[in-house]
Design a protein around this motif. Structure first.
Motif, PDB file in Angstrom:
ATOM      1  N   GLN A   1      20.710  -8.837  -8.713  1.00  0.00           N
ATOM      2  CA  GLN A   1      19.747  -9.916  -9.053  1.00  0.00           C
ATOM      3  C   GLN A   1      18.549  -9.625  -7.854  1.00  0.00           C
ATOM      4  O   GLN A   1      17.423  -9.701  -8.145  1.00  0.00           O
ATOM      5  N   ALA A   2      18.832  -9.261  -6.659  1.00  0.00           N
ATOM      6  CA  ALA A   2      17.880  -9.255  -5.691  1.00  0.00           C
ATOM      7  C   ALA A   2      17.158  -7.936  -5.739  1.00  0.00           C
ATOM      8  O   ALA A   2      15.987  -8.190  -5.587  1.00  0.00           O
ATOM      9  N   LYS A   3      17.815  -6.798  -6.200  1.00  0.00           N
ATOM     10  CA  LYS A   3      16.805  -5.711  -6.714  1.00  0.00           C
ATOM     11  C   LYS A   3      15.880  -5.956  -7.890  1.00  0.00           C
ATOM     12  O   LYS A   3      14.956  -5.583  -7.745  1.00  0.00           O
ATOM     13  N   LYS A   4      16.504  -6.632  -8.811  1.00  0.00           N
ATOM     14  CA  LYS A   4      15.652  -6.933  -9.846  1.00  0.00           C
ATOM     15  C   LYS A   4      14.336  -7.882  -9.600  1.00  0.00           C
ATOM     16  O   LYS A   4      13.284  -7.705  -9.929  1.00  0.00           O
ATOM     17  N   GLN A   5      14.720  -8.695  -8.743  1.00  0.00           N
ATOM     18  CA  GLN A   5      13.848  -9.671  -8.165  1.00  0.00           C
ATOM     19  C   GLN A   5      12.746  -8.900  -7.446  1.00  0.00           C
ATOM     20  O   GLN A   5      11.619  -9.271  -7.306  1.00  0.00           O
ATOM     21  N   GLU A   6      13.088  -8.030  -6.733  1.00  0.00           N
ATOM     22  CA  GLU A   6      12.244  -7.217  -5.776  1.00  0.00           C
ATOM     23  C   GLU A   6      11.390  -6.131  -6.735  1.00  0.00           C
ATOM     24  O   GLU A   6      10.000  -5.988  -6.447  1.00  0.00           O
ATOM     25  N   ILE A   7      11.905  -5.692  -7.994  1.00  0.00           N
ATOM     26  CA  ILE A   7      11.156  -5.050  -8.899  1.00  0.00           C
ATOM     27  C   ILE A   7      10.164  -5.877  -9.509  1.00  0.00           C
ATOM     28  O   ILE A   7       8.914  -5.345  -9.818  1.00  0.00           O
ATOM     29  N   ASP A   8      10.392  -7.183  -9.814  1.00  0.00           N
ATOM     30  CA  ASP A   8       9.476  -7.945 -10.658  1.00  0.00           C
ATOM     31  C   ASP A   8       8.459  -8.395  -9.557  1.00  0.00           C
ATOM     32  O   ASP A   8       7.366  -8.382 -10.138  1.00  0.00           O
TER      33      ASP A   8
ATOM     34  N   ASP B   1       7.050  11.417  -8.757  1.00  0.00           N
ATOM     35  CA  ASP B   1       8.536  11.513  -8.942  1.00  0.00           C
ATOM     36  C   ASP B   1       8.985  10.440  -9.707  1.00  0.00           C
ATOM     37  O   ASP B   1       8.216   9.756 -10.689  1.00  0.00           O
ATOM     38  N   ASP B   2      10.353  10.204  -9.964  1.00  0.00           N
ATOM     39  CA  ASP B   2      10.898   9.389 -10.994  1.00  0.00           C
ATOM     40  C   ASP B   2      11.358   7.978 -10.483  1.00  0.00           C
ATOM     41  O   ASP B   2      12.071   7.282 -11.326  1.00  0.00           O
ATOM     42  N   GLU B   3      10.654   7.479  -9.269  1.00  0.00           N
ATOM     43  CA  GLU B   3      11.334   6.342  -8.879  1.00  0.00           C
ATOM     44  C   GLU B   3      10.266   5.407  -8.025  1.00  0.00           C
ATOM     45  O   GLU B   3      10.046   4.470  -8.483  1.00  0.00           O
ATOM     46  N   TYR B   4       9.341   6.043  -7.312  1.00  0.00           N
ATOM     47  CA  TYR B   4       8.534   5.199  -6.418  1.00  0.00           C
ATOM     48  C   TYR B   4       7.232   5.638  -6.578  1.00  0.00           C
ATOM     49  O   TYR B   4       6.303   4.841  -6.092  1.00  0.00           O
ATOM     50  N   SER B   5       6.625   6.812  -7.188  1.00  0.00           N
ATOM     51  CA  SER B   5       5.210   6.913  -6.887  1.00  0.00           C
ATOM     52  C   SER B   5       4.304   6.318  -7.854  1.00  0.00           C
ATOM     53  O   SER B   5       5.013   5.491  -8.996  1.00  0.00           O
ATOM     54  N   ILE B   6       3.122   5.914  -7.550  1.00  0.00           N
ATOM     55  CA  ILE B   6       2.219   5.308  -8.818  1.00  0.00           C
ATOM     56  C   ILE B   6       0.995   6.073  -8.748  1.00  0.00           C
ATOM     57  O   ILE B   6       0.589   6.651  -7.691  1.00  0.00           O
TER      58      ILE B   6
ATOM     59  N   LYS C   1      13.984   5.236 -14.101  1.00  0.00           N
ATOM     60  CA  LYS C   1      14.896   4.943 -13.494  1.00  0.00           C
ATOM     61  C   LYS C   1      14.992   3.613 -12.915  1.00  0.00           C
ATOM     62  O   LYS C   1      16.088   3.041 -12.557  1.00  0.00           O
ATOM     63  N   THR C   2      13.784   3.211 -12.360  1.00  0.00           N
ATOM     64  CA  THR C   2      13.760   2.019 -11.301  1.00  0.00           C
ATOM     65  C   THR C   2      13.023   0.833 -12.234  1.00  0.00           C
ATOM     66  O   THR C   2      13.470  -0.336 -11.730  1.00  0.00           O
ATOM     67  N   GLY C   3      12.178   0.942 -13.277  1.00  0.00           N
ATOM     68  CA  GLY C   3      11.533   0.007 -14.176  1.00  0.00           C
ATOM     69  C   GLY C   3      10.275  -0.470 -13.218  1.00  0.00           C
ATOM     70  O   GLY C   3       9.725  -1.268 -13.575  1.00  0.00           O
TER      71      GLY C   3
END
Length: 144
Positions: free
Chosen positions: A27-34, A80-85, A130-132
């Motif tokens: 839940q904490a990881k999902k909140q961080e992504i949101d 990359d597949d995770e953090y790049s924008i 991978k990360t959403g």
């Protein structure tokens, strides 16, 4: 018999505690992504100006530097597949799409000076599978 029952009860309690902590971590990881996505999705609209575009480009560059996203020999971020924008800006004047690194190379102050009053709209948002997290956004000039 009582010892076996006590051991099973303790084992069940430990399992429940582990599951609860695992759920809270998810839940904490999902909140961080949101929260992360919300910052970028505030720009997923019409009637943006050039200053808004430079702001989101600066945010994306800052994010890429924070996560040490490498650049290729042309100075473009290696996505990359995770953090790049990546931010793309399409100009209707010549129907060319520019990557944010090219706009940064030309100078953000120059971009604001020439396109500060131009209207832009967000036409596309892509997410990392991978990360959403937001992976790229495309903006298009709507008028000059």
């Amino acid at each position: 018999m009582k010892k076996i029952l006590a051991v099973l009860l303790i084992l069940m309690i430990i399992i429940v505690i582990v599951v609860v902590f695992y759920y809270k971590d998810i839940q904490a990881k999902k909140q961080e992504i949101d929260n992360f996505n919300r910052v970028y999705l505030n720009y997923n609209k019409d009637n943006l100006n050039g200053l808004d575009i430079t702001t989101i480009i600066n945010r994306a560059i800052s994010n890429n530097e924070k996560y040490a996203i490498a650049k290729d020999e042309e100075g473009l971020y290696v996505l990359d597949d995770e953090y790049s924008i990546e931010i793309y800006v399409t100009m209707i004047i010549n129907e060319t799409t520019y990557r944010m690194e090219r706009i940064e190379d030309l100078g953000m102050n120059s971009f604001v000076a020439y396109f500060g009053e131009v209207s832009f709209k967000c036409t596309d948002v892509q997410y990392h599978e991978k990360t959403g997290r937001v992976a790229s956004m495309t903006f298009e000039a709507t008028e000059y």
